[in-house]
Design a protein around this motif. Structure first.
Motif, mmCIF file in Angstrom:
data_model
loop_
_atom_site.group_PDB
_atom_site.id
_atom_site.type_symbol
_atom_site.label_atom_id
_atom_site.label_comp_id
_atom_site.label_asym_id
_atom_site.label_seq_id
_atom_site.Cartn_x
_atom_site.Cartn_y
_atom_site.Cartn_z
ATOM 1 N N MET A 48 69.217 112.320 39.152
ATOM 2 C CA MET A 48 68.161 112.767 40.070
ATOM 3 C C MET A 48 67.881 111.718 41.139
ATOM 4 O O MET A 48 67.521 110.583 40.826
ATOM 5 C CB MET A 48 66.880 113.084 39.294
ATOM 6 C CG MET A 48 65.726 113.545 40.185
ATOM 7 S SD MET A 48 64.313 114.222 39.270
ATOM 8 C CE MET A 48 63.771 112.787 38.308
ATOM 9 N N THR A 74 54.973 114.900 39.019
ATOM 10 C CA THR A 74 55.246 116.298 39.329
ATOM 11 C C THR A 74 53.975 116.878 39.931
ATOM 12 O O THR A 74 52.971 117.003 39.234
ATOM 13 C CB THR A 74 55.647 117.068 38.054
ATOM 14 O OG1 THR A 74 56.837 116.480 37.507
ATOM 15 C CG2 THR A 74 55.885 118.530 38.350
ATOM 16 N N PHE A 122 59.392 121.471 39.344
ATOM 17 C CA PHE A 122 59.951 121.350 37.999
ATOM 18 C C PHE A 122 59.368 120.113 37.312
ATOM 19 O O PHE A 122 59.417 119.015 37.873
ATOM 20 C CB PHE A 122 61.477 121.211 38.060
ATOM 21 C CG PHE A 122 62.187 122.437 38.558
ATOM 22 C CD1 PHE A 122 62.756 123.340 37.667
ATOM 23 C CD2 PHE A 122 62.286 122.694 39.919
ATOM 24 C CE1 PHE A 122 63.417 124.468 38.128
ATOM 25 C CE2 PHE A 122 62.945 123.825 40.395
ATOM 26 C CZ PHE A 122 63.508 124.715 39.491
ATOM 27 N N GLU A 157 60.028 117.764 29.724
ATOM 28 C CA GLU A 157 61.001 118.068 30.782
ATOM 29 C C GLU A 157 61.172 119.584 30.881
ATOM 30 O O GLU A 157 61.223 120.275 29.856
ATOM 31 C CB GLU A 157 62.363 117.430 30.430
ATOM 32 C CG GLU A 157 63.385 117.469 31.537
ATOM 33 C CD GLU A 157 63.183 116.372 32.574
ATOM 34 O OE1 GLU A 157 63.453 116.635 33.757
ATOM 35 O OE2 GLU A 157 62.762 115.254 32.201
ATOM 36 N N LYS A 192 62.183 113.755 43.742
ATOM 37 C CA LYS A 192 61.456 115.021 43.714
ATOM 38 C C LYS A 192 61.219 115.469 45.154
ATOM 39 O O LYS A 192 60.651 114.750 45.972
ATOM 40 C CB LYS A 192 60.115 114.859 42.986
ATOM 41 C CG LYS A 192 60.228 114.359 41.545
ATOM 42 C CD LYS A 192 61.000 115.318 40.645
ATOM 43 C CE LYS A 192 60.257 116.602 40.365
ATOM 44 N NZ LYS A 192 59.059 116.431 39.524
ATOM 45 N N THR A 215 67.725 121.879 43.300
ATOM 46 C CA THR A 215 67.103 123.062 42.721
ATOM 47 C C THR A 215 66.120 123.648 43.720
ATOM 48 O O THR A 215 65.544 122.945 44.548
ATOM 49 C CB THR A 215 66.357 122.723 41.426
ATOM 50 O OG1 THR A 215 65.368 121.724 41.698
ATOM 51 C CG2 THR A 215 67.311 122.211 40.366
ATOM 52 N N MET A 257 65.584 117.354 43.033
ATOM 53 C CA MET A 257 64.825 118.255 42.162
ATOM 54 C C MET A 257 63.544 118.685 42.882
ATOM 55 O O MET A 257 62.705 117.846 43.222
ATOM 56 C CB MET A 257 64.475 117.536 40.854
ATOM 57 C CG MET A 257 63.745 118.394 39.827
ATOM 58 S SD MET A 257 64.705 119.786 39.192
ATOM 59 C CE MET A 257 66.129 118.947 38.486
ATOM 60 N N SER A 316 65.717 121.477 34.447
ATOM 61 C CA SER A 316 66.087 120.092 34.755
ATOM 62 C C SER A 316 66.785 119.437 33.559
ATOM 63 O O SER A 316 67.753 118.692 33.729
ATOM 64 C CB SER A 316 64.860 119.278 35.193
ATOM 65 O OG SER A 316 63.831 119.296 34.231
ATOM 66 N N THR A 327 59.223 116.944 35.308
ATOM 67 C CA THR A 327 60.202 115.907 34.966
ATOM 68 C C THR A 327 59.487 114.828 34.157
ATOM 69 O O THR A 327 58.517 114.230 34.620
ATOM 70 C CB THR A 327 60.813 115.301 36.244
ATOM 71 O OG1 THR A 327 59.781 115.083 37.232
ATOM 72 C CG2 THR A 327 61.865 116.223 36.829
ATOM 73 N N TRP A 367 70.422 117.559 33.487
ATOM 74 C CA TRP A 367 70.668 116.190 32.992
ATOM 75 C C TRP A 367 71.693 116.226 31.855
ATOM 76 O O TRP A 367 72.570 115.359 31.778
ATOM 77 C CB TRP A 367 69.371 115.534 32.502
ATOM 78 C CG TRP A 367 68.182 115.608 33.407
ATOM 79 C CD1 TRP A 367 66.873 115.616 33.026
ATOM 80 C CD2 TRP A 367 68.160 115.671 34.848
ATOM 81 N NE1 TRP A 367 66.040 115.699 34.113
ATOM 82 C CE2 TRP A 367 66.800 115.731 35.249
ATOM 83 C CE3 TRP A 367 69.135 115.704 35.836
ATOM 84 C CZ2 TRP A 367 66.406 115.812 36.578
ATOM 85 C CZ3 TRP A 367 68.751 115.790 37.179
ATOM 86 C CH2 TRP A 367 67.413 115.834 37.533
#
Length: 499
Positions: A119, A90, A83, A105, A122, A178, A79, A109, A85, A113
């Motif tokens: 995942m 993040t 994004f 979230e 990151k 992603t 990920m 993402s 999370t 899920w």
């Protein structure tokens, strides 16, 4: 067995899991081990093995109960750290957000899920997605797994901003990831590392929970080993979101089921303005091969003109920084993220000093550069001279594409003006760095779907990509054209595991 499992892409893992060839936990463990052994690439900012294992365990338990598998059951992914999370750091690769753990979230993402994906972590990126080489991250450069075949060991750029995603996929640390694309940040890194990536039509994927760079340009999309895997990922990522005012309220097509490499009856436009001066011979040769492959797939080749192409890059580098300067005003040290308090308050305006100290410490040089450019072009004396004019040029670029669609169905161009360059080679020259986006920016300004697929290697043994651009909402056509190229290119090269 681990090596075999990490060689599988999304479709291979999904189908093998459903067929009982292996468990989801075996897949997760194989990729977790691979991620742990590739620290030298610096592709991940945060590793999340527990998330991958939990998703795998849920998939295995559901299969044992005889329940219908979710679309991405058994598939662990990466990920991009743009994004949000929930409960997982993040950062947008910035000191400004270091340590920030969202309590929500992102829509994209959450969709992944919900589809059963796990995942692995990151992924690193250019700070706030601003860059073309992944050298602006506060957490250090991402390094491409590729090396030049001439024996030189200069570490290479994986492209940007989604360089962590491209490096991780190319190195087999994850089967897919992603990415986000504002001016080429899915397509250019895909080209640099020999993988596939698609930027869908603006509004196909929700921007809610994605750290904003330029709101009228940002678009999430998948990056993966091949076209089919991108189609599978995009089906899971796309869809209407009431929380995003720019989200398109349209059904999500079955892109994987609709895949076909047959281009019979399709017209492929070759824009003459993309034949830029000084184009490397390797890029020109690849483009010619791509044209021949399209002919072989049954397509008719037509030359088209996009006369305002030469103004796309300057227009982009007015519009994107302007929107960035507005979006990044929220990082002020008050609500969340970094807060810097000067040791000695020098004026009677301590709040202003806190703002200045926080933004000076939290933002990197490239982010500051774009904020300054954006603030300048939005200022009272220059708004009409720069920003308004750039928006007019954007409208003309969109009109160029509309005119092109009257004579062709897709456009075929190179993805980037060169293969991967060495880290540090262009970082001292912002203009040289910005020129990496020369082929990708026009379709971003027009909000069109566009995809990069690997077409071959240059004389130094580095990947080169071909780009397909399509009409609004015609992701199916873009994927199909990408598949036609992919099948004829037969690209199977992969980097030697030096890391």
């Amino acid at each position: 067995m681990s090596r075999d499992l990490t060689d599988l892409g999304v479709a291979g893992i999904r189908d093998g899991f459903r067929g009982g060839d292996f468990s989801a936990r075996e897949v997760a463990d194989a990729f977790i081990a691979k991620v742990g052994g590739a620290k030298a690439l610096n592709a991940f900012i945060v590793e999340t093995p527990d998330h991958a294992i939990a998703a795998a365990t849920a998939a295995d338990e559901a299969r044992a109960k005889g329940e219908a598998p979710k679309p991405l059951a058994g598939v662990p992914i990466g990920m991009k750290d743009l994004f949000a999370t929930k409960g997982v750091q993040t950062t947008a690769a910035s000191h400004m957000l270091e340590g920030f753990k969202p309590v929500y979230e992102s829509t994209v993402s959450q969709k992944l899920w919900d589809a059963g994906a796990g995942m692995l972590g990151k992924l690193n990126l250019d700070q706030f997605a601003m860059g073309s080489s992944n050298e602006t991250s506060y957490f250090g450069n991402v390094i491409s797994p590729w090396r030049r075949s001439d024996g030189g060991n200069a570490p290479l750029a994986p492209g940007g901003s989604s360089g962590g995603s491209s490096s991780a996929i190319a190195a087999r640390l994850c089967p897919a990831a992603t990415g986000t694309d504002t001016g080429g940040s899915i397509r250019q890194p895909a080209a640099f590392t020999g993988i596939s990536g698609i930027k869908p039509t603006y509004g196909r994927c929700s921007r809610w929970g994605v750290v904003a760079f330029a709101s009228s340009l940002d678009q999430a999309g998948p990056m993966a080993r091949d076209v089919r895997d991108c189609a599978i990922m995009l089906e899971a990522m796309a869809g209407f979101d009431a929380k995003d005012s720019t989200s398109l309220n349209l059904p999500v097509p079955q892109w994987e089921a609709g895949l076909s490499p047959d281009m019979t009856g399709k017209r492929i436009g070759i824009p003459r303005e993309y034949r830029v001066d000084g184009m490397p011979q390797d890029i020109a040769d690849l483009w010619e091969r791509g044209i021949a492959w399209m002919k072989d797939a049954g397509a008719e080749i037509v030359e088209v003109s996009l006369p305002h192409t030469r103004y796309a890059l300057p227009a982009y580098y007015i519009i994107a920084p302007a929107e960035a300067s507005s979006n990044l005003a929220r990082y002020d040290g008050v609500r969340y993220g970094l807060r810097e308090l000067p040791e000695q308050l020098k004026t009677d305006k301590p709040l202003d000093e806190m703002y200045a100290a926080t933004r000076a410490a939290g933002f990197g040089d490239e982010v500051k550069r774009r904020i300054l450019i954006g603030t300048y072009v939005l200022s009272a004396g220059f708004y009409d001279a720069y920003y308004t004019q750039a928006q007019k040029v954007r409208a003309l670029i969109a009109r160029d594409f509309e005119n092109a669609w009257t004579v062709c169905d897709y456009l075929l161009t190179p993805t980037a003006p060169s293969a991967a360059f060495a880290l540090g080679e262009k970082s001292a020259d912002p203009i040289a760095m910005y020129l990496n986006d020369v082929f990708t920016v026009p379709s971003s300004l027009a909000g069109l779907p566009a995809m990069s697929v690997p077409g071959g290697l240059d004389k130094d043994g580095l990947p080169l990509g071909l780009q397909v651009i399509g009409r609004p909402l015609d992701e199916q056509g873009v994927l199909n054209a990408g598949l036609a190229l992919e099948q004829r290119a037969g690209f199977t090269a992969r980097p030697d595991a030096w890391w």
